[in-house]
Scaffold this active site. Structure first.
Site, PDB file in Angstrom:
ATOM      1  N   ASP A   1       0.867  -1.185   0.000  1.00  0.00           N
ATOM      2  CA  ASP A   1       0.000   0.000   0.000  1.00  0.00           C
ATOM      3  C   ASP A   1       0.903   1.234   0.000  1.00  0.00           C
ATOM      4  O   ASP A   1       2.109   1.127   0.264  1.00  0.00           O
ATOM      5  CB  ASP A   1      -0.889  -0.018   1.263  1.00  0.00           C
ATOM      6  CG  ASP A   1      -1.766   1.225   1.387  1.00  0.00           C
ATOM      7  OD1 ASP A   1      -2.317   1.685   0.373  1.00  0.00           O
ATOM      8  OD2 ASP A   1      -1.892   1.755   2.511  1.00  0.00           O
ATOM      9  N   SER A   2       0.293   2.380  -0.233  1.00  0.00           N
ATOM     10  CA  SER A   2       1.042   3.640  -0.132  1.00  0.00           C
ATOM     11  C   SER A   2       1.552   3.855   1.298  1.00  0.00           C
ATOM     12  O   SER A   2       2.428   4.692   1.517  1.00  0.00           O
ATOM     13  CB  SER A   2       0.146   4.810  -0.518  1.00  0.00           C
ATOM     14  OG  SER A   2      -0.933   4.911   0.388  1.00  0.00           O
TER      15      SER A   2
ATOM     16  N   CYS B   1      -4.348  -1.098  -2.085  1.00  0.00           N
ATOM     17  CA  CYS B   1      -4.433   0.355  -2.194  1.00  0.00           C
ATOM     18  C   CYS B   1      -5.321   0.673  -3.385  1.00  0.00           C
ATOM     19  O   CYS B   1      -5.008   0.253  -4.511  1.00  0.00           O
ATOM     20  CB  CYS B   1      -3.029   0.924  -2.408  1.00  0.00           C
ATOM     21  SG  CYS B   1      -2.992   2.704  -2.684  1.00  0.00           S
TER      22      CYS B   1
ATOM     23  N   GLU C   1      -1.787   7.713   8.883  1.00  0.00           N
ATOM     24  CA  GLU C   1      -0.324   7.547   8.881  1.00  0.00           C
ATOM     25  C   GLU C   1       0.291   8.096  10.176  1.00  0.00           C
ATOM     26  O   GLU C   1       1.338   7.648  10.612  1.00  0.00           O
ATOM     27  CB  GLU C   1       0.298   8.250   7.666  1.00  0.00           C
ATOM     28  CG  GLU C   1       0.020   7.561   6.335  1.00  0.00           C
ATOM     29  CD  GLU C   1       0.711   6.211   6.188  1.00  0.00           C
ATOM     30  OE1 GLU C   1       1.897   6.111   6.526  1.00  0.00           O
ATOM     31  OE2 GLU C   1       0.045   5.250   5.755  1.00  0.00           O
TER      32      GLU C   1
ATOM     33  N   CYS D   1     -10.978   3.567   0.405  1.00  0.00           N
ATOM     34  CA  CYS D   1      -9.526   3.732   0.595  1.00  0.00           C
ATOM     35  C   CYS D   1      -9.167   2.815   1.753  1.00  0.00           C
ATOM     36  O   CYS D   1      -9.873   2.787   2.772  1.00  0.00           O
ATOM     37  CB  CYS D   1      -9.217   5.184   0.936  1.00  0.00           C
ATOM     38  SG  CYS D   1      -7.537   5.449   1.555  1.00  0.00           S
TER      39      CYS D   1
ATOM     40  N   HIS E   1      -7.007   2.898   3.976  1.00  0.00           N
ATOM     41  CA  HIS E   1      -6.704   3.524   5.275  1.00  0.00           C
ATOM     42  C   HIS E   1      -7.977   3.716   6.115  1.00  0.00           C
ATOM     43  O   HIS E   1      -7.906   3.761   7.355  1.00  0.00           O
ATOM     44  CB  HIS E   1      -6.057   4.904   5.088  1.00  0.00           C
ATOM     45  CG  HIS E   1      -4.596   4.868   4.733  1.00  0.00           C
ATOM     46  ND1 HIS E   1      -4.138   4.461   3.502  1.00  0.00           N
ATOM     47  CD2 HIS E   1      -3.485   5.203   5.458  1.00  0.00           C
ATOM     48  CE1 HIS E   1      -2.811   4.542   3.489  1.00  0.00           C
ATOM     49  NE2 HIS E   1      -2.393   4.993   4.659  1.00  0.00           N
TER      50      HIS E   1
HETATM   51  N1  DGL Z   1      -4.642   3.281   1.080  1.00  0.00           N
HETATM   52  C1  DGL Z   1      -4.637   4.067  -0.135  1.00  0.00           C
HETATM   53  C2  DGL Z   1      -5.900   3.780  -0.926  1.00  0.00           C
HETATM   54  O1  DGL Z   1      -6.533   2.762  -0.687  1.00  0.00           O
HETATM   55  C3  DGL Z   1      -4.377   5.492   0.182  1.00  0.00           C
HETATM   56  C4  DGL Z   1      -4.251   6.376  -0.995  1.00  0.00           C
HETATM   57  C5  DGL Z   1      -3.187   7.404  -0.985  1.00  0.00           C
HETATM   58  O2  DGL Z   1      -2.104   7.158  -0.478  1.00  0.00           O
HETATM   59  O3  DGL Z   1      -3.472   8.468  -1.555  1.00  0.00           O
HETATM   60  O4  DGL Z   1      -6.291   4.492  -1.831  1.00  0.00           O
END
Ligand code: DGL
Length: 268
Positions: A11-12, A74, A152, A184, A186
């Site tokens: 993931d990011s 993500c 985060e 998302c 997160h």
């Molecule tokens: N967890 C990522 C998602 O599902 C976060 C997106 C991001 O970092 O902009 O989109």
């Protein structure tokens, strides 16, 4: 490909741990590798080319650790990179899709809200979902700048997080939404706070469990399921600062963990 090999997940940042929880529940015998690209979160601010390059580099790292399947945990990276990943790598690549379909089945009011990053809402995948289901129900896409950063930072319930969520969620409720999709990875970590804001009559749903089921099906079909009698282990890497990542991953994974630095040479 060996069924005893691990599954790679990225993931990011730490959001994909919400998907990792469901994968662990669905596949207790699997070894799981997780990469949080926290040095570059949020991906939503970055160009498609940048996200694609990061996704390829992280997948190469996971492949170097013998991953037998990759989960793009993500939504933003799914939109930006999954087609390229599937053309470059031959193993099963499982990706995210906001839970619009189950939301359409669930809604009684005919109005659903989708919380996601701006990039996800503007991406082809979401536009297709919108075109497919938007005829039958009203789909309200709500971009949520700042929420990824709150997760985060490990701030799941503070004042700033609550204020942001109220700003994003209350207008959806005022427009009649009775189902909120967390688009998302997160955001499931904010679900307790979101439920406080929506109250009990609104359903809050995400697609992590569906992704874990899809992963399980793909492994079964490919004869890649690990021995189910064993207890799988998890390994974590981050591109961010270890001093931040160590307590944050432990908080979200709800266990003592060791987080390692993602080797930077894999991105040169
Ligand atoms: N967890 C990522 C998602 O599902 C976060 C997106 C991001 O970092 O902009 O989109």
């Amino acid at each position: 490909m060996n069924a005893a090999n691990p599954i790679g997940v990225f993931d990011s940042g730490v959001g994909g741990l919400s998907v990792l929880h469901e994968i662990r529940r669905a596949l207790p015998g699997e070894d799981l590798l997780y990469v949080a690209d926290s040095a570059h979160a949020p991906y939503g601010d970055k160009s498609r080319q940048f996200i694609e390059a990061r996704s390829i580099a992280i997948t190469e790292f996971l492949v170097s650790r013998n991953a037998k399947a990759i989960v793009v945990a993500c939504n933003t990276a799914t939109g930006a990179a999954v087609t390229t990943l599937r053309s470059k790598f031959s193993m099963p690549i499982i990706a995210m899709e906001p839970a619009v379909k189950p939301a359409v089945t669930n809604t009684k009011s005919g109005v659903i809200g989708v919380l996601a990053t701006s990039r996800t809402l503007a991406g082809d995948n979401f536009v297709k979902l919108f075109a497919r289901y938007g005829e039958h129900v009203q789909i309200l896409g709500q971009a949520c700048p700042g929420l990824v950063e709150q997760v985060e930072a490990g701030d799941l319930s503070g004042d700033k997080t609550r204020l942001l969520l109220e700003r994003y969620v209350l207008p959806l409720l005022e427009q009649g939404a009775d189902t909120i999709v967390l688009g998302c990875t997160h955001y499931p970590f904010l679900a307790p706070l979101i439920r406080q804001i929506t109250g009990p009559t609104v359903a809050v749903i995400d697609s992590a469990a569906a992704v874990a089921r899809q992963l399980r099906r793909r492994l079964e079909v490919g004869d890649l399921l690990a021995d189910e009698d064993r207890v799988g282990a998890e390994s974590f890497w981050t591109s961010g600062r270890l001093a931040n990542a160590q307590p944050l991953v432990a908080q979200l994974w709800q266990a003592e963990v060791k987080v390692s630095a993602l080797p930077s040479q894999s991105f040169e």
